[in-house]
Motif scaffolding. Structure first.
Motif, PDB file in Angstrom:
ATOM      1  N   THR A  48       0.857  -1.191   0.000  1.00 13.57           N
ATOM      2  CA  THR A  48       0.000   0.000   0.000  1.00 13.57           C
ATOM      3  C   THR A  48       0.891   1.238   0.000  1.00 13.57           C
ATOM      4  O   THR A  48       0.559   2.263  -0.594  1.00 13.57           O
ATOM      5  CB  THR A  48      -0.862  -0.030   1.283  1.00 13.57           C
ATOM      6  OG1 THR A  48      -1.507  -1.295   1.347  1.00 13.57           O
ATOM      7  CG2 THR A  48      -1.891   1.062   1.311  1.00 13.57           C
ATOM      8  N   THR A  49       2.027   1.103   0.646  1.00 17.33           N
ATOM      9  CA  THR A  49       2.974   2.213   0.732  1.00 17.33           C
ATOM     10  C   THR A  49       3.341   2.739  -0.656  1.00 17.33           C
ATOM     11  O   THR A  49       3.266   3.932  -0.911  1.00 17.33           O
ATOM     12  CB  THR A  49       4.248   1.724   1.470  1.00 17.33           C
ATOM     13  OG1 THR A  49       3.846   1.294   2.764  1.00 17.33           O
ATOM     14  CG2 THR A  49       5.294   2.799   1.564  1.00 17.33           C
ATOM     15  N   TYR A  59      -1.476   8.196   9.427  1.00 18.51           N
ATOM     16  CA  TYR A  59      -0.340   7.295   9.233  1.00 18.51           C
ATOM     17  C   TYR A  59       0.833   8.128   8.702  1.00 18.51           C
ATOM     18  O   TYR A  59       0.665   8.939   7.782  1.00 18.51           O
ATOM     19  CB  TYR A  59      -0.752   6.187   8.253  1.00 18.51           C
ATOM     20  CG  TYR A  59       0.363   5.237   7.909  1.00 18.51           C
ATOM     21  CD1 TYR A  59       1.042   4.544   8.895  1.00 18.51           C
ATOM     22  CD2 TYR A  59       0.717   5.027   6.582  1.00 18.51           C
ATOM     23  CE1 TYR A  59       2.070   3.679   8.575  1.00 18.51           C
ATOM     24  CE2 TYR A  59       1.737   4.148   6.249  1.00 18.51           C
ATOM     25  CZ  TYR A  59       2.420   3.491   7.254  1.00 18.51           C
ATOM     26  OH  TYR A  59       3.436   2.642   6.929  1.00 18.51           O
ATOM     27  N   TYR A  62       1.967   9.616   4.871  1.00 24.03           N
ATOM     28  CA  TYR A  62       1.244  10.459   3.912  1.00 24.03           C
ATOM     29  C   TYR A  62       1.900  11.820   3.657  1.00 24.03           C
ATOM     30  O   TYR A  62       1.916  12.286   2.511  1.00 24.03           O
ATOM     31  CB  TYR A  62      -0.203  10.700   4.369  1.00 24.03           C
ATOM     32  CG  TYR A  62      -1.017   9.447   4.628  1.00 24.03           C
ATOM     33  CD1 TYR A  62      -0.806   8.272   3.910  1.00 24.03           C
ATOM     34  CD2 TYR A  62      -2.019   9.442   5.591  1.00 24.03           C
ATOM     35  CE1 TYR A  62      -1.564   7.136   4.154  1.00 24.03           C
ATOM     36  CE2 TYR A  62      -2.787   8.310   5.835  1.00 24.03           C
ATOM     37  CZ  TYR A  62      -2.547   7.157   5.119  1.00 24.03           C
ATOM     38  OH  TYR A  62      -3.298   6.045   5.366  1.00 24.03           O
ATOM     39  N   ASN A  71      -8.288   7.491   5.394  1.00 24.74           N
ATOM     40  CA  ASN A  71      -7.859   6.143   5.763  1.00 24.74           C
ATOM     41  C   ASN A  71      -8.962   5.539   6.634  1.00 24.74           C
ATOM     42  O   ASN A  71      -9.220   6.027   7.720  1.00 24.74           O
ATOM     43  CB  ASN A  71      -6.514   6.275   6.525  1.00 24.74           C
ATOM     44  CG  ASN A  71      -6.080   5.013   7.246  1.00 24.74           C
ATOM     45  OD1 ASN A  71      -5.508   5.093   8.329  1.00 24.74           O
ATOM     46  ND2 ASN A  71      -6.330   3.866   6.677  1.00 24.74           N
ATOM     47  N   ASN A 119      -6.021   4.308  11.139  1.00 25.11           N
ATOM     48  CA  ASN A 119      -4.843   4.219  11.984  1.00 25.11           C
ATOM     49  C   ASN A 119      -4.439   5.663  12.298  1.00 25.11           C
ATOM     50  O   ASN A 119      -4.232   6.426  11.364  1.00 25.11           O
ATOM     51  CB  ASN A 119      -3.721   3.518  11.197  1.00 25.11           C
ATOM     52  CG  ASN A 119      -2.378   3.575  11.876  1.00 25.11           C
ATOM     53  OD1 ASN A 119      -2.271   3.951  13.031  1.00 25.11           O
ATOM     54  ND2 ASN A 119      -1.337   3.206  11.138  1.00 25.11           N
ATOM     55  N   ASP A 177      -6.939   5.050   1.698  1.00 25.64           N
ATOM     56  CA  ASP A 177      -6.129   3.911   2.144  1.00 25.64           C
ATOM     57  C   ASP A 177      -7.052   2.987   2.941  1.00 25.64           C
ATOM     58  O   ASP A 177      -7.514   3.343   4.028  1.00 25.64           O
ATOM     59  CB  ASP A 177      -4.983   4.463   3.009  1.00 25.64           C
ATOM     60  CG  ASP A 177      -4.091   3.371   3.591  1.00 25.64           C
ATOM     61  OD1 ASP A 177      -4.504   2.205   3.645  1.00 25.64           O
ATOM     62  OD2 ASP A 177      -2.971   3.714   4.021  1.00 25.64           O
ATOM     63  N   ILE A 192      -6.380  -0.323   3.859  1.00 24.24           N
ATOM     64  CA  ILE A 192      -5.615  -1.533   4.172  1.00 24.24           C
ATOM     65  C   ILE A 192      -6.226  -2.340   5.319  1.00 24.24           C
ATOM     66  O   ILE A 192      -6.033  -3.550   5.399  1.00 24.24           O
ATOM     67  CB  ILE A 192      -4.138  -1.175   4.441  1.00 24.24           C
ATOM     68  CG1 ILE A 192      -3.295  -2.441   4.500  1.00 24.24           C
ATOM     69  CG2 ILE A 192      -3.959  -0.340   5.688  1.00 24.24           C
ATOM     70  CD1 ILE A 192      -1.817  -2.226   4.420  1.00 24.24           C
ATOM     71  N   TYR A 193      -7.005  -1.688   6.208  1.00 20.62           N
ATOM     72  CA  TYR A 193      -7.628  -2.429   7.329  1.00 20.62           C
ATOM     73  C   TYR A 193      -9.088  -2.790   7.026  1.00 20.62           C
ATOM     74  O   TYR A 193      -9.869  -3.001   7.953  1.00 20.62           O
ATOM     75  CB  TYR A 193      -7.536  -1.593   8.615  1.00 20.62           C
ATOM     76  CG  TYR A 193      -6.105  -1.321   9.027  1.00 20.62           C
ATOM     77  CD1 TYR A 193      -5.329  -2.321   9.608  1.00 20.62           C
ATOM     78  CD2 TYR A 193      -5.511  -0.086   8.803  1.00 20.62           C
ATOM     79  CE1 TYR A 193      -3.998  -2.094   9.956  1.00 20.62           C
ATOM     80  CE2 TYR A 193      -4.187   0.154   9.147  1.00 20.62           C
ATOM     81  CZ  TYR A 193      -3.443  -0.859   9.722  1.00 20.62           C
ATOM     82  OH  TYR A 193      -2.125  -0.633  10.062  1.00 20.62           O
ATOM     83  N   SER A 233      -0.766  -6.952   3.444  1.00 19.07           N
ATOM     84  CA  SER A 233       0.024  -6.994   4.677  1.00 19.07           C
ATOM     85  C   SER A 233      -0.781  -7.334   5.921  1.00 19.07           C
ATOM     86  O   SER A 233      -0.385  -8.184   6.715  1.00 19.07           O
ATOM     87  CB  SER A 233       0.667  -5.621   4.934  1.00 19.07           C
ATOM     88  OG  SER A 233       1.657  -5.352   3.988  1.00 19.07           O
ATOM     89  N   LYS A 234      -1.895  -6.631   6.109  1.00 18.57           N
ATOM     90  CA  LYS A 234      -2.599  -6.701   7.390  1.00 18.57           C
ATOM     91  C   LYS A 234      -3.619  -7.831   7.399  1.00 18.57           C
ATOM     92  O   LYS A 234      -3.669  -8.606   8.352  1.00 18.57           O
ATOM     93  CB  LYS A 234      -3.297  -5.365   7.684  1.00 18.57           C
ATOM     94  CG  LYS A 234      -2.417  -4.145   7.479  1.00 18.57           C
ATOM     95  CD  LYS A 234      -1.315  -4.018   8.513  1.00 18.57           C
ATOM     96  CE  LYS A 234      -0.459  -2.790   8.232  1.00 18.57           C
ATOM     97  NZ  LYS A 234       0.510  -2.506   9.267  1.00 18.57           N
ATOM     98  N   ARG A 274       5.219  -7.298   0.865  1.00 15.30           N
ATOM     99  CA  ARG A 274       5.194  -6.035   0.115  1.00 15.30           C
ATOM    100  C   ARG A 274       4.353  -6.135  -1.158  1.00 15.30           C
ATOM    101  O   ARG A 274       4.827  -5.865  -2.263  1.00 15.30           O
ATOM    102  CB  ARG A 274       6.630  -5.552  -0.225  1.00 15.30           C
ATOM    103  CG  ARG A 274       7.658  -5.639   0.882  1.00 15.30           C
ATOM    104  CD  ARG A 274       7.254  -4.944   2.185  1.00 15.30           C
ATOM    105  NE  ARG A 274       6.872  -3.584   1.994  1.00 15.30           N
ATOM    106  CZ  ARG A 274       5.681  -3.098   2.427  1.00 15.30           C
ATOM    107  NH1 ARG A 274       4.792  -3.860   3.056  1.00 15.30           N
ATOM    108  NH2 ARG A 274       5.394  -1.840   2.221  1.00 15.30           N
TER     109      ARG A 274
HETATM  110  C1  LIG Z   1      -2.771   3.090   7.283  1.00 16.66           C
HETATM  111  C2  LIG Z   1      -1.645   2.275   6.774  1.00 16.66           C
HETATM  112  N1  LIG Z   1      -1.381   2.279   5.455  1.00 16.66           N
HETATM  113  C3  LIG Z   1      -0.367   1.570   4.933  1.00 16.66           C
HETATM  114  C4  LIG Z   1       0.461   0.803   5.748  1.00 16.66           C
HETATM  115  C5  LIG Z   1       1.581   0.037   5.115  1.00 16.66           C
HETATM  116  O1  LIG Z   1       1.031  -0.878   4.224  1.00 16.66           O
HETATM  117  P1  LIG Z   1       1.890  -1.852   3.322  1.00 16.66           P
HETATM  118  O2  LIG Z   1       2.536  -2.863   4.201  1.00 16.66           O
HETATM  119  O3  LIG Z   1       0.869  -2.488   2.410  1.00 16.66           O
HETATM  120  O4  LIG Z   1       2.859  -1.037   2.578  1.00 16.66           O
HETATM  121  C6  LIG Z   1       0.239   0.791   7.124  1.00 16.66           C
HETATM  122  C7  LIG Z   1       1.129   0.020   8.012  1.00 16.66           C
HETATM  123  O5  LIG Z   1       1.097   0.104   9.216  1.00 16.66           O
HETATM  124  C8  LIG Z   1      -0.848   1.530   7.643  1.00 16.66           C
HETATM  125  O6  LIG Z   1      -1.123   1.546   8.948  1.00 16.66           O
END
Ligand SMILES: Cc1ncc(COP(=O)(O)O)c(C=O)c1O
Length: 401
Positions: A104-105, A129, A132, A179, A183, A211, A213-214, A244-245, A253
């Motif tokens: 996601t990064t 997070y 950003y 997001n 987070n 974002d 991801i969760y 990832s999560k 990655r």
């Molecule tokens: C909100 C958020 N986005 C992205 C990431 C990182 O994601 P990735 O491992 O897919 O790069 C994190 C990791 O803690 C996160 O909390």
């Protein structure tokens, strides 16, 4: 090769000079140094599902060891498209709307690089997070921070002040980063929140970078909504997510972006020249991840809810004032009852060195042009085994006894 010793130091860019290294990742290094229980960085200390390990090793033995197609192995893009339609209600075409990225990064920074121009304003909802703001700076954009309002007297503890958000948008606003689930607070954005953001993006011709991801880590019956599923937002949303999560594979990655064909074509170009592609065998293992049954997601939620409850009640017993998360796997707490004088960084340093428990200082989730927030806050993750959480709580209890 001639290495100059002494004299003038090599120059770094004005961009890199504007941010420090990640505090979250630094806390992991400190946790290792002091032998602390690491409740700082959000990664599991338990294994990923056995099927995924098998799928990853099979992919290596089946010779998926060369570059994949730059924007992702076709099998994975097909599986992502099916999942986006079913879970996120986003209709997408694997050829036109998806880029598989290195997490996601990379999805976030590649999207910002592809869409923002120098001088464009990007609204970032804070606390946020850590990545950003550096992403915006690397992209040449100007981050503008909008802070969620905290209402500890209410169930929905973090709210968007509608009138305030309206005043943030202006002629130079080119985008907003959201997001959900969030987070570090655990807020799950409501339909009302997303409609407000969608209306503002349409009024000001802005793009929403979301974002998610969760997206599968939700509690107490909360549901995840994707702003990219709104018909008014189809052409102006980049939905960013990853493996990832949800599948406990933060080291693989692999992530992805979903956007209109026009935005995707721009993201494809940036991604191509940034990374060429995400790891091919792990992309193939992610196809397996997306075929796991519904029961996998149910037990993921159940396990995390149990862990949330355990950590939350222990932290509250110790004297932290906590926000009960409705999603993601963090607890955002105020430590002012326990320590009236220290700031967040001093408090975290004391915890990691003396109590040997690592958390993340609250201020690292703000980046407010000098006006730093989170100075009485700390974030703990509960993405750990029950025994790890219990050990951390025991250490904290004896430290504050
Ligand atoms: C909100 C958020 N986005 C992205 C990431 C990182 O994601 P990735 O491992 O897919 O790069 C994190 C990791 O803690 C996160 O909390």
């Amino acid at each position: 090769m001639h290495l100059r010793s002494g004299g003038q130091e090599a120059k770094i860019s004005r961009k890199a000079g504007q941010f420090t290294e990640s505090v979250i990742r630094e806390m992991t290094r400190l946790a290792n140094k002091f032998g602390a229980v690491n409740l700082a960085q959000g990664f599991p200390d338990f294994p990923c599902p056995a099927e995924l390990k098998e799928a990853a090793s099979s992919a290596v033995f089946d010779d998926y060891n060369q570059y994949s197609i730059t924007w992702g192995a076709p099998e994975l893009r097909d599986a992502i498209a099916a999942k986006e339609r079913a879970y996120n209600r986003i209709d997408c075409d694997p050829e036109k709307n998806i880029v598989v990225t290195c997490g996601t990064t990379e999805g976030m920074v590649a999207s910002q690089l592809a869409i923002l121009d120098p001088g464009d304003e990007l609204i970032i909802i804070s606390p946020h997070y850590e990545n950003y703001a550096p992403d915006a700076i690397i992209s040449g954009a100007r981050p503008k921070y909008f802070v969620l309002s905290e209402r500890r007297d209410k169930d929905e503890e973090f709210e968007i002040d509608e009138e305030k958000l309206k005043t943030e948008f202006g002629p130079n606003t080119r985008g907003i980063v959201i997001n959900t689930p969030h987070n570090p607070t655990g807020k799950v954005f409501s339909m009302k929140d997303l409609k407000l953001i969608a209306d503002l993006c349409n009024d000001y011709d802005a793009v929403c970078f979301t974002d998610e991801i969760y997206e599968h880590i939700l509690y107490d019956g909360a549901t995840h909504l994707s702003i990219g599923s709104f018909s008014s937002m189809q052409d102006r949303t980049v939905t960013i997510s990853g493996f990832s999560k949800t599948y406990s594979v933060t080291g693989w990655r692999v992530g992805y972006t979903i956007a209109s064909e026009k935005l995707t074509n721009a993201i494809k170009k940036v991604h191509d020249f940034l990374t060429v592609g995400a790891p091919h065998p792990l992309q193939m293992a992610c196809v397996k991840a997306l075929s796991l049954p519904e029961s996998y997601y149910e037990s993921l939620r159940k396990d995390y809810q149990r862990k949330r409850n355990l950590l939350l009640s222990s932290l509250e017993d110790i004297g932290f004032k906590c926000v009960k998360p409705r999603g993601a796997y963090y607890i955002w707490c105020d430590f002012s009852e326990l320590d009236k004088t220290s700031n967040d960084v001093e408090f975290c340093m004391h915890l990691v060195e003396k109590a040997r428990v690592a958390g993340v200082p609250g201020s690292s989730f703000f980046f407010l042009d000098g006006k730093v927030g989170g100075r009485k806050e700390i974030r703990f993750t509960f993405s750990k085994r029950i025994e790890t959480l219990q050990a951390a709580c025991e250490r904290l209890k004896s430290s504050f006894a």
